[in-house]
Design a protein around this motif. Structure first.
Motif, short mmCIF file in Angstrom:
data_model
loop_
_atom_site.label_atom_id
_atom_site.label_comp_id
_atom_site.label_asym_id
_atom_site.label_seq_id
_atom_site.Cartn_x
_atom_site.Cartn_y
_atom_site.Cartn_z
N ASN A 144 0.84 -1.19 0.00
CA ASN A 144 0.00 0.00 0.00
C ASN A 144 0.88 1.25 0.00
O ASN A 144 1.71 1.43 0.89
N VAL A 145 0.66 2.10 -0.99
CA VAL A 145 1.47 3.32 -1.10
C VAL A 145 0.78 4.45 -0.38
O VAL A 145 -0.28 4.94 -0.80
N SER A 146 1.37 4.87 0.73
CA SER A 146 0.92 6.06 1.46
C SER A 146 1.80 7.22 1.00
O SER A 146 1.97 7.44 -0.20
N SER A 147 2.38 7.96 1.91
CA SER A 147 3.17 9.14 1.58
C SER A 147 3.80 9.66 2.86
O SER A 147 3.39 9.28 3.96
N VAL A 148 4.79 10.53 2.72
CA VAL A 148 5.25 11.24 3.93
C VAL A 148 4.11 12.06 4.51
O VAL A 148 4.10 12.36 5.71
N ASN A 149 3.12 12.41 3.67
CA ASN A 149 1.95 13.10 4.19
C ASN A 149 1.01 12.16 4.92
O ASN A 149 -0.06 12.58 5.39
N GLY A 150 1.40 10.91 5.05
CA GLY A 150 0.70 9.98 5.91
C GLY A 150 1.20 10.02 7.34
O GLY A 150 0.63 9.37 8.22
N TYR A 164 -5.74 14.90 0.86
CA TYR A 164 -4.64 13.99 0.56
C TYR A 164 -4.02 13.45 1.84
O TYR A 164 -3.79 12.23 1.97
N SER A 165 -3.78 14.33 2.80
CA SER A 165 -3.15 13.90 4.05
C SER A 165 -4.05 12.95 4.82
O SER A 165 -3.59 11.93 5.34
N ALA A 166 -5.33 13.27 4.91
CA ALA A 166 -6.26 12.40 5.64
C ALA A 166 -6.29 11.01 5.01
O ALA A 166 -6.29 9.99 5.70
N ALA A 167 -6.31 10.97 3.67
CA ALA A 167 -6.35 9.68 2.98
C ALA A 167 -5.07 8.89 3.21
O ALA A 167 -5.10 7.68 3.46
N LYS A 168 -3.93 9.56 3.14
CA LYS A 168 -2.66 8.86 3.30
C LYS A 168 -2.43 8.42 4.75
O LYS A 168 -1.81 7.39 4.99
N PHE A 169 -2.94 9.18 5.72
CA PHE A 169 -2.93 8.72 7.11
C PHE A 169 -3.78 7.45 7.24
O PHE A 169 -3.41 6.51 7.94
N ALA A 170 -4.93 7.42 6.56
CA ALA A 170 -5.79 6.23 6.60
C ALA A 170 -5.08 5.02 6.02
O ALA A 170 -5.15 3.91 6.57
N VAL A 171 -4.37 5.21 4.90
CA VAL A 171 -3.63 4.10 4.30
C VAL A 171 -2.56 3.59 5.26
O VAL A 171 -2.37 2.38 5.42
N MET A 195 6.03 4.86 2.08
CA MET A 195 5.85 6.30 2.33
C MET A 195 6.90 7.07 1.54
O MET A 195 7.99 7.35 2.04
N PRO A 196 6.58 7.42 0.29
CA PRO A 196 7.54 8.15 -0.53
C PRO A 196 7.64 9.61 -0.12
O PRO A 196 6.65 10.23 0.30
N GLY A 197 8.85 10.15 -0.29
CA GLY A 197 9.03 11.59 -0.23
C GLY A 197 8.77 12.16 -1.62
O GLY A 197 7.84 11.76 -2.31
N HIS A 198 9.60 13.10 -2.04
CA HIS A 198 9.44 13.71 -3.36
C HIS A 198 10.03 12.79 -4.41
O HIS A 198 11.24 12.66 -4.53
N VAL A 199 9.14 12.13 -5.14
CA VAL A 199 9.53 11.22 -6.22
C VAL A 199 9.08 11.84 -7.54
O VAL A 199 7.99 12.42 -7.63
N GLY A 200 9.90 11.71 -8.56
CA GLY A 200 9.60 12.31 -9.86
C GLY A 200 8.49 11.61 -10.60
O GLY A 200 8.73 10.70 -11.39
N ARG A 276 7.88 -1.46 6.62
CA ARG A 276 7.82 0.01 6.68
C ARG A 276 8.92 0.59 5.81
O ARG A 276 10.11 0.40 6.09
N VAL A 277 8.52 1.28 4.73
CA VAL A 277 9.49 1.71 3.72
C VAL A 277 9.37 3.22 3.50
O VAL A 277 8.34 3.72 3.04
N LEU A 278 10.44 3.93 3.83
CA LEU A 278 10.55 5.35 3.53
C LEU A 278 11.35 5.48 2.23
O LEU A 278 12.48 5.00 2.14
N VAL A 279 10.77 6.12 1.24
CA VAL A 279 11.40 6.20 -0.08
C VAL A 279 12.03 7.58 -0.26
O VAL A 279 11.32 8.59 -0.32
#
Length: 314
Positions: A144-150, A164-171, A195-200, A276-279
């Protein structure tokens, strides 16, 4: 989990960005793919690229589906079963996402719910539809792809970022809760939280065409930019539109982490059973900063420190 030729992976958002990069790396290893996206053209290009480099006999199917629509997701599942003659799958990548829905207070409800529904309910509907096929497999994994905004619900102290943040926290919460649920009820199935950071990627370009912003939307963008210190108060509307469009291009082309690098990080985590993966180095830095002082995370000083930590030196 071992990723091997002949396995079947289901991948949402497979037309561009991280989804396409995952598809290319998986198919190069001989993994069969079932892709969905809202863009048939983008998926057709992904499919062509995959088949050009994949071992002979690798199957790549595509399906146009909006993951925020449960009936579309169920139709995608049925197409996967039929086209691959499959009663189980090995990998599920819930990758599809969109941006938008900034302010809950002043923004439109339709835009807010569209963003939330794609980014959260897209994960939920696909997990509901495909988890039984993962459980039916000898071994499986849901990614499941969340985000740093998760874990940091912000783009800075002056930029609302609620949907976006609410959804990514839910993920994030859903995936962490699945760790125990799967361990108890389906221990042969793993899960990975990304949880990706800034990815192109083209997420900003795909969300909306800034060149088509209404005068009201331009006014909001202009006010935000002026508040941030940009000298744009007297620029014509079309100049603001072009600036926003260029920002979306720069987000894709000037990112510190490429989509291919992100895909490699994600697949390495699957192979090594890391959940748990920080990208990206920026994601690592932000995670450390938020954990060090969570109560300060939404203050202007935190955002300034975050910008400073990501400003190139020399």
């Amino acid at each position: 989990m071992q990723i091997e030729a002949g396995q079947l992976a289901v991948l949402t958002g497979g037309g561009t960005g991280i989804g396409r990069a995952l598809a290319l790396q998986l198919s190069a290893q001989g993994v069969h793919l079932a892709l969905c996206d809202v863009s048939a053209a983008a998926m057709a290009e992904t499919r062509s690229l995959c088949l050009a480099a994949a071992p002979a006999g690798t199957r790549v199917s595509t399906c146009v589906a909006d993951v925020s629509d449960e009936q579309a997701v169920l139709a995608f599942r049925d197409a996967v079963r039929a086209e691959h003659a499959a009663d189980h799958i090995h990998l599920l990548f819930n990758n599809a996402g969109t941006a938008g829905g900034g302010s809950f207070v002043t923004g439109g409800r339709a835009d807010w719910e569209r963003t939330f529904n794609v980014d959260w309910f897209g994960v939920y509907f696909c997990a509901r539809a495909f988890l039984p096929l993962l459980v039916a497999s000898p071994v499986g994994c849901i990614v499941n792809v969340s985000s740093v905004n998760g874990f940091w619900a912000s783009l800075g102290p002056d930029v609302p970022h609620t949907a976006y943040s609410a959804a990514k926290f839910a993920v994030k919460g859903f995936t962490e809760a699945l760790l125990t649920d799967l361990r108890v009820n389906a221990p042969h199935v793993g899960c990975v939280l990304v949880m990706p950071g800034h990815v192109g990627t083209s997420i900003a370009l795909n969300t909306y065409d800034a060149r088509q912003l209404t005068p009201e939307q331009v006014a909001v963008m202009r006010a935000r930019m002026v508040k941030a210190g940009a000298p744009v108060a007297d620029l014509p509307d079309d100049a603001i539109r072009q600036l926003m469009h260029q920002r979306a291009i720069d987000f894709r082309d000037k990112a510190p982490t490429t989509a291919d690098q992100a895909a490699t990080t994600i697949l390495d985590a699957v192979r090594t059973d890391r959940w748990r993966v920080l990208v990206g180095d920026d994601a690592q830095r932000l995670d450390a900063m938020v954990r060090a002082d969570p109560e300060a995370a939404y203050e202007p000083a935190f955002a300034a420190a975050w910008r400073d930590a990501n400003t190139p030196r020399g």
